[in-house]
Motif scaffolding. Structure first.
Motif, PDB file in Angstrom:
ATOM      1  N   THR A  11       0.858  -1.183   0.000  1.00 44.19           N
ATOM      2  CA  THR A  11       0.000   0.000   0.000  1.00 44.19           C
ATOM      3  C   THR A  11       0.896   1.235   0.000  1.00 44.19           C
ATOM      4  O   THR A  11       2.073   1.163   0.357  1.00 44.19           O
ATOM      5  N   GLY A 159      -8.855   0.445   7.232  1.00 44.88           N
ATOM      6  CA  GLY A 159      -7.765  -0.161   6.479  1.00 44.88           C
ATOM      7  C   GLY A 159      -7.618  -1.638   6.776  1.00 44.88           C
ATOM      8  O   GLY A 159      -7.394  -2.448   5.860  1.00 44.88           O
ATOM      9  N   ARG A 160      -7.757  -2.012   8.027  1.00 46.03           N
ATOM     10  CA  ARG A 160      -7.698  -3.438   8.391  1.00 46.03           C
ATOM     11  C   ARG A 160      -8.769  -4.221   7.625  1.00 46.03           C
ATOM     12  O   ARG A 160      -8.518  -5.321   7.132  1.00 46.03           O
ATOM     13  N   LEU A 162     -10.043  -3.556   4.814  1.00 47.11           N
ATOM     14  CA  LEU A 162      -9.794  -3.580   3.380  1.00 47.11           C
ATOM     15  C   LEU A 162      -8.555  -4.371   2.991  1.00 47.11           C
ATOM     16  O   LEU A 162      -8.282  -4.553   1.795  1.00 47.11           O
ATOM     17  N   ALA A 163      -7.808  -4.859   3.964  1.00 50.81           N
ATOM     18  CA  ALA A 163      -6.559  -5.572   3.688  1.00 50.81           C
ATOM     19  C   ALA A 163      -6.716  -6.730   2.707  1.00 50.81           C
ATOM     20  O   ALA A 163      -5.807  -6.974   1.899  1.00 50.81           O
ATOM     21  N   ARG A 166      -5.653  -6.514  -1.044  1.00 49.49           N
ATOM     22  CA  ARG A 166      -4.258  -6.590  -1.484  1.00 49.49           C
ATOM     23  C   ARG A 166      -3.938  -7.934  -2.127  1.00 49.49           C
ATOM     24  O   ARG A 166      -3.028  -8.038  -2.948  1.00 49.49           O
ATOM     25  N   ALA A 244      -4.188  -1.252   6.458  1.00 51.52           N
ATOM     26  CA  ALA A 244      -4.236  -2.365   5.506  1.00 51.52           C
ATOM     27  C   ALA A 244      -2.924  -3.133   5.433  1.00 51.52           C
ATOM     28  O   ALA A 244      -2.871  -4.202   4.813  1.00 51.52           O
TER      29      ALA A 244
END
Length: 293
Positions: A11, A159-160, A162-163, A166, A244
């Protein structure tokens, strides 16, 4: 078009510069050369073009997290006083309604209200930053708003959530500025920008993950924090991209000590690049420079 990278993508928190700068080369000359080079290098670092890009823009704030879900986003010229041609530029990247729904789904599963906005277009924190990264505008782009109140932990938690993207070929970019105080944008900004940038680089690159998180939750206690960010809209995207990649190392992928003559600014990558020879972190000044009188 190259195949999407197969490994987990890093990111990025990108200091995106001012206004529509990629479309003003004649006016700005070499001012943005270093920033542009760092942005152009991102596809090499990640091993090709991603399946899509999710941009957390420092120019979009809503009461709840909101995701742009249109298939053909329009342009938002959210700046003033620039040459007439900058209000005609186009960055015709497609949207990605499926990805937008996935983002909202992930946020909702983590307990965050998430809304879809099919009418939201590309603000300049998105299109100006992406123009050097993907100049052909051939990678789908979705924007995520910040949530009103700018609570650091709320955005880290987002963000967590949406990780997982990745691992799905989605590049998560936070678009802001490591120093954003337009009233102290000159010699008067030298000391606060250097002090805050030194703290930010130390915190992100040198502290273990738990200490890094704690420091960022109390970022307002950092040297010159509120002079660097009187309103933290341009810092908040950092919290999402960090969340993330919370346990992963940070690298400084862009740094200048004399941006517009006086300011210290930086961009950061979280997580390993796909190529071993990705650009090393620039050398930073050990101490902030004294304020110019």
């Amino acid at each position: 078009m190259s195949a999407p990278p197969s490994a987990k993508l890093p990111t990025y928190f990108v200091s995106h510069g001012g206004g529509p700068w990629p479309y003003m080369k004649e006016q700005y000359g070499h001012t943005y050369d270093k920033l542009e080079a760092s942005l152009v290098d991102i596809p090499r670092q990640i091993g090709g073009k991603p399946k899509a890009v999710l941009v957390v823009s420092g120019h979009w704030e809503e009461q709840e997290f909101t995701v742009s879900s249109g298939a053909a986003p329009v342009m938002i010229y959210d700046y003033g006083g620039f040459p007439a041609h900058t209000y005609q530029v186009k960055y015709p990247a497609p949207g990605d309604p499926e990805l937008a729904a996935r983002v909202a789904e992930l946020l909702a599963a983590a307990g965050h209200t998430a809304e879809l906005d099919p009418h939201r277009g590309f603000d300049h924190g998105t299109f100006s930053m992406l123009a050097p990264v993907f100049p052909d505008a051939d990678v789908p782009v979705v924007q995520l708003s910040m949530k009103h109140g700018f609570n650091a932990m709320t955005h880290i938690e987002a963000g967590r959530a949406l990780a997982p993207l990745r691992d799905e070929g989605v590049l998560i970019l936070g678009s802001g500025l490591s120093y954003h105080n337009l009233r102290m944008f000159g010699a008067v900004g030298r000391t606060p920008s250097h002090e805050f940038d030194a703290w930010l680089n130390h915190t992100l690159r040198e502290l273990p993950p738990d200490e890094r998180l704690e420091a960022l939750l109390h970022w307002g206690d950092a040297p010159s924090a509120r002079m660097a960010h009187p309103r933290e809209d341009h810092l908040v995207p950092l919290f999402v991209v960090l969340g993330a990649a919370e346990q992963e190392a940070a690298a400084c992928v862009y740094h200048e000590d004399e941006f517009f003559g006086n300011l210290a600014v930086s961009s950061f990558r979280f997580g390993a690049p796909a190529v071993a020879d990705a650009a090393p972190a620039p050398q930073l000044t050990a101490e902030p420079e004294p304020s110019a009188k």
